[in-house]
Structure formats: C-alpha cells, structure tokens
Scaffold this active site. Structure first.
Site, PDB file in Angstrom:
ATOM      1  N   ASN A  10      -0.398  -9.917  -5.214  1.00 10.48           N
ATOM      2  CA  ASN A  10      -1.001 -10.899  -4.320  1.00 10.48           C
ATOM      3  C   ASN A  10      -1.217 -12.158  -5.144  1.00 10.48           C
ATOM      4  O   ASN A  10      -2.146 -12.229  -5.938  1.00 10.48           O
ATOM      5  CB  ASN A  10      -2.337 -10.355  -3.779  1.00 10.48           C
ATOM      6  CG  ASN A  10      -3.077 -11.388  -2.947  1.00 10.48           C
ATOM      7  OD1 ASN A  10      -2.550 -12.454  -2.649  1.00 10.48           O
ATOM      8  ND2 ASN A  10      -4.317 -11.077  -2.578  1.00 10.48           N
ATOM      9  N   TRP A  11      -0.328 -13.113  -4.938  1.00  9.63           N
ATOM     10  CA  TRP A  11      -0.390 -14.334  -5.760  1.00  9.63           C
ATOM     11  C   TRP A  11      -1.520 -15.269  -5.336  1.00  9.63           C
ATOM     12  O   TRP A  11      -1.766 -16.284  -5.987  1.00  9.63           O
ATOM     13  CB  TRP A  11       0.948 -15.081  -5.691  1.00  9.63           C
ATOM     14  CG  TRP A  11       2.015 -14.486  -6.552  1.00  9.63           C
ATOM     15  CD1 TRP A  11       1.890 -13.430  -7.424  1.00  9.63           C
ATOM     16  CD2 TRP A  11       3.387 -14.925  -6.652  1.00  9.63           C
ATOM     17  NE1 TRP A  11       3.090 -13.183  -8.048  1.00  9.63           N
ATOM     18  CE2 TRP A  11       4.027 -14.084  -7.591  1.00  9.63           C
ATOM     19  CE3 TRP A  11       4.132 -15.928  -6.038  1.00  9.63           C
ATOM     20  CZ2 TRP A  11       5.375 -14.230  -7.928  1.00  9.63           C
ATOM     21  CZ3 TRP A  11       5.473 -16.075  -6.371  1.00  9.63           C
ATOM     22  CH2 TRP A  11       6.075 -15.238  -7.310  1.00  9.63           C
ATOM     23  N   LYS A  12      -2.165 -14.973  -4.216  1.00 11.48           N
ATOM     24  CA  LYS A  12      -3.230 -15.850  -3.702  1.00 11.48           C
ATOM     25  C   LYS A  12      -2.716 -17.297  -3.643  1.00 11.48           C
ATOM     26  O   LYS A  12      -1.548 -17.504  -3.327  1.00 11.48           O
ATOM     27  CB  LYS A  12      -4.499 -15.681  -4.538  1.00 11.48           C
ATOM     28  CG  LYS A  12      -4.887 -14.190  -4.636  1.00 11.48           C
ATOM     29  CD  LYS A  12      -6.252 -13.928  -5.150  1.00 11.48           C
ATOM     30  CE  LYS A  12      -6.502 -12.420  -5.177  1.00 11.48           C
ATOM     31  NZ  LYS A  12      -7.829 -12.063  -5.609  1.00 11.48           N
ATOM     32  N   HIS A  96      -8.112  -9.200   3.737  1.00 14.80           N
ATOM     33  CA  HIS A  96      -8.488  -9.334   2.323  1.00 14.80           C
ATOM     34  C   HIS A  96      -9.921  -9.865   2.248  1.00 14.80           C
ATOM     35  O   HIS A  96     -10.338 -10.659   3.103  1.00 14.80           O
ATOM     36  CB  HIS A  96      -7.521 -10.294   1.621  1.00 14.80           C
ATOM     37  CG  HIS A  96      -7.700 -10.287   0.134  1.00 14.80           C
ATOM     38  ND1 HIS A  96      -8.700 -10.989  -0.484  1.00 14.80           N
ATOM     39  CD2 HIS A  96      -7.040  -9.625  -0.838  1.00 14.80           C
ATOM     40  CE1 HIS A  96      -8.639 -10.765  -1.791  1.00 14.80           C
ATOM     41  NE2 HIS A  96      -7.631  -9.940  -2.031  1.00 14.80           N
ATOM     42  N   GLU A  98     -11.218 -12.071   0.545  1.00 11.93           N
ATOM     43  CA  GLU A  98     -11.327 -13.532   0.547  1.00 11.93           C
ATOM     44  C   GLU A  98     -11.186 -14.090   1.965  1.00 11.93           C
ATOM     45  O   GLU A  98     -11.798 -15.105   2.306  1.00 11.93           O
ATOM     46  CB  GLU A  98     -10.291 -14.131  -0.426  1.00 11.93           C
ATOM     47  CG  GLU A  98     -10.730 -13.907  -1.869  1.00 11.93           C
ATOM     48  CD  GLU A  98      -9.607 -13.618  -2.849  1.00 11.93           C
ATOM     49  OE1 GLU A  98      -8.456 -13.993  -2.587  1.00 11.93           O
ATOM     50  OE2 GLU A  98      -9.908 -13.006  -3.895  1.00 11.93           O
ATOM     51  N   GLU A 168     -10.362  -2.388  -2.053  1.00 12.30           N
ATOM     52  CA  GLU A 168     -10.668  -3.451  -3.009  1.00 12.30           C
ATOM     53  C   GLU A 168     -12.168  -3.750  -2.970  1.00 12.30           C
ATOM     54  O   GLU A 168     -12.617  -4.543  -2.126  1.00 12.30           O
ATOM     55  CB  GLU A 168      -9.899  -4.725  -2.648  1.00 12.30           C
ATOM     56  CG  GLU A 168      -8.391  -4.588  -2.732  1.00 12.30           C
ATOM     57  CD  GLU A 168      -7.710  -5.927  -3.023  1.00 12.30           C
ATOM     58  OE1 GLU A 168      -6.880  -5.956  -3.931  1.00 12.30           O
ATOM     59  OE2 GLU A 168      -8.022  -6.930  -2.361  1.00 12.30           O
ATOM     60  N   GLY A 174     -11.230 -10.231  -9.342  1.00 13.05           N
ATOM     61  CA  GLY A 174     -11.229 -11.442 -10.169  1.00 13.05           C
ATOM     62  C   GLY A 174     -12.384 -11.514 -11.148  1.00 13.05           C
ATOM     63  O   GLY A 174     -12.642 -12.572 -11.718  1.00 13.05           O
ATOM     64  N   SER A 214      -9.214  -6.326 -10.365  1.00 18.38           N
ATOM     65  CA  SER A 214      -9.077  -6.378 -11.825  1.00 18.38           C
ATOM     66  C   SER A 214      -8.148  -5.302 -12.380  1.00 18.38           C
ATOM     67  O   SER A 214      -8.404  -4.737 -13.445  1.00 18.38           O
ATOM     68  CB  SER A 214     -10.461  -6.328 -12.499  1.00 18.38           C
ATOM     69  OG  SER A 214     -11.230  -7.463 -12.132  1.00 18.38           O
ATOM     70  N   GLY A 235      -4.004  -9.096  -8.240  1.00 17.04           N
ATOM     71  CA  GLY A 235      -4.114 -10.552  -8.149  1.00 17.04           C
ATOM     72  C   GLY A 235      -3.712 -11.200  -9.463  1.00 17.04           C
ATOM     73  O   GLY A 235      -2.527 -11.355  -9.770  1.00 17.04           O
ATOM     74  N   GLY A 236      -4.698 -11.557 -10.267  1.00 19.20           N
ATOM     75  CA  GLY A 236      -4.483 -12.322 -11.497  1.00 19.20           C
ATOM     76  C   GLY A 236      -3.356 -11.807 -12.384  1.00 19.20           C
ATOM     77  O   GLY A 236      -2.524 -12.598 -12.867  1.00 19.20           O
TER      78      GLY A 236
HETATM   79  P1  13P Z   1      -7.591  -9.475  -9.161  1.00 20.38           P
HETATM   80  O1  13P Z   1      -6.491  -8.506  -9.581  1.00 20.38           O
HETATM   81  O2  13P Z   1      -7.373 -10.857  -9.660  1.00 20.38           O
HETATM   82  O3  13P Z   1      -8.947  -8.913  -9.444  1.00 20.38           O
HETATM   83  O4  13P Z   1      -7.469  -9.599  -7.556  1.00 20.38           O
HETATM   84  C1  13P Z   1      -7.422  -8.436  -6.801  1.00 20.38           C
HETATM   85  C2  13P Z   1      -7.062  -8.778  -5.416  1.00 20.38           C
HETATM   86  O5  13P Z   1      -7.837  -9.370  -4.692  1.00 20.38           O
HETATM   87  C3  13P Z   1      -5.724  -8.407  -4.938  1.00 20.38           C
HETATM   88  O6  13P Z   1      -5.610  -8.580  -3.566  1.00 20.38           O
END
Ligand code: 13P
Length: 250
Positions: A10-12, A96, A98, A168, A174, A214, A235-236
């Site tokens: 998930n590149w956000k 998600h 977010e 999640e 994050g 994470s 994500g990251g």
């Molecule tokens: P991180 O891996 O950056 O914690 O993000 C997780 C996430 O929200 C994937 O959808």
C-alpha cells in the site's frame, strides 16, 4: 487446501509516475523466482496506469487504495469501481484506518463500497482494526467483530471466500510499533472464526486474512510462521524495491 500467501504494497500517497516505473523495473528481477505467492501493488490512483504498463507480462497484481460506491455521476474527486476495472485493477483496499479516521468513513459507507467492488468484479481487501484506546479498554475483539459484521453485510456466501481481510491495528500503523505475532494471530483467528460462524467452514478456510502495521523485512517471517496469517499489507516498507522484495521472499 493451503491458502496462497498474499503480500500487498500500500503505497499510500507516495511516488511520481517515474518513481513508480523505476520501482517496478528494479523490483521485478528481485522476485523473478517467486511462484508460490501473490504479490500486489496498490499505488495512488494517478499512478495505476503507469504501474499497469510497467508490470506487463509480470505476475504483479494491481489494486487501488480506495473508490466510491457509485458507478458514475456528480461525485467530484471520486473514482468508480468501473474506472478501476477499466485500468485493469484486480483488487481494491477498502476501509483502511486512514480512510476511517482521517476521512471519516463509516462502516455503512465501507459496506456499500465492499458490495460495489464485488459487483464490479474487484476483490475487496477489507481493513479492520482497533485504536490504541480501544485495546487499552479491552475492546479489541468487540471492535473487530463489529467492523466485520457491518463491513461484510450483504456479501453472498458464494463470494465471501474470495475476499481478503486485513487486520491492521491502528496503533501499529506507521509507528514502528508492530503487533506481536501472538496478538496478530489471535485477532486473525477471531476474524476467521467470525467467517466460520457466519458463512461456514469452506469460506473460513478459503478467505485470506493479512496482518498490517509496521511490517518490515525483519519481522515478516515471524508473522508468516503463525497459523492463519496469510500475508501482509505493507505501507512504509513497500516503498523501496529492495525492502519490498525482501518482504515478498520472507
Ligand atoms: P505501515 O507498514 O507503514 O505501518 O502501514 C501499514 C498500512 O497501513 C498498510 O495498509
């Protein structure tokens, strides 16, 4: 039958078209030998076309990070399920945290999106998970079950098994504070038990449930050793081709 692992990026809200193309060019050779698991990239909407072009003839799967539930109309700024299909997306992340906590999406809205995605032939990745204060009040199970209950409302028992769920926990996203393998295992077992009680054993055995929050190359294998964890939503650590390739080849 064993479920096929799914490792999803998930590149956000990151990357330009050129950065996306460079990523795929560098990432593909690193995963060339991978056959036994699914690898999915969910770029921001404006980069979906570029990633689709760059992934041509590769096993990389393509997904979006969000969509609206209506097919067309006066919904400024929104993207429809049909548009994602037209861009060759196979998956769409929905609910998600977010989207829930930055953009105020409710379980009811998320459920409409889940149903619209299925109708359009997209595979929804429904995200669920508790906030820190909910965990501290011992509300984790209640929150997850409530999000599941409302999120999959109206989903037919013939399709539920093809969906993907991502657990999640909001406090792990994050933050570098990943859930313990046991906490992830327990939450995922609870979700599978919910599917079992609502839809029966074959759907519960088929549905893939991921952990996200994470996830890093250093902790991926620990999660994948747990019974019931079918992959990761990252994500990251998915933004760098080297790091995401390590995650895929855990
Ligand atoms: P991180 O891996 O950056 O914690 O993000 C997780 C996430 O929200 C994937 O959808």
């Amino acid at each position: 039958m064993a479920r096929r692992p799914l490792i999803a990026a998930n590149w956000k809200m990151h990357k330009t078209q050129q950065e996306a193309k460079t990523f795929v060019a560098s990432f593909l050779p690193k995963i060339a030998a991978v056959r036994d698991r699914d690898v999915l990239i969910c770029p921001p909407a404006p980069l979906i076309f570029a990633v689709d072009q760059a992934r041509k003839d590769s096993p990389i799967l393509l997904g979006a990070q969000n969509m609206y539930f209506e097919e067309k109309g006066a919904f400024t700024g929104e993207v429809s399920p049909g548009m994602l299909k037209d861009l060759h997306c196979e998956f769409v992340i929905l609910g998600h945290s977010e989207r829930r906590w930055v953009f105020g999406e409710t379980d009811e809205l998320i459920n409409k999106k889940v149903q619209a995605a299925i109708k359009a032939g997209l595979i929804p990745i429904l995200c669920v998970g508790e906030k820190l204060e909910e965990r501290e009040k011992n509300l984790t199970e209640q929150v997850i079950l409530n999000q599941m209950d409302l999120g999959v409302k109206g989903v037919a028992d013939t399709v539920i098994g093809t969906m993907v769920i991502a657990y999640e926990p909001v406090w792990a996203i994050g933050t570098g504070r990943n859930a313990s393998a046991k906490d992830a295992h327990d939450a995922i077992a609870l979700i599978r038990e919910f599917i079992h009680s609502r839809y029966g054993s074959s759907s519960a055995e088929k549905i893939r449930i991921l952990y996200g929050g994470s996830v890093k190359p250093e902790n991926m294998a620990t999660y994948m050793k747990e019974e019931g964890i079918d992959g990761g939503l990252v994500g990251g650590a998915s933004l760098d081709p080297e790091s995401f390739a390590k995650l895929v080849t855990y």
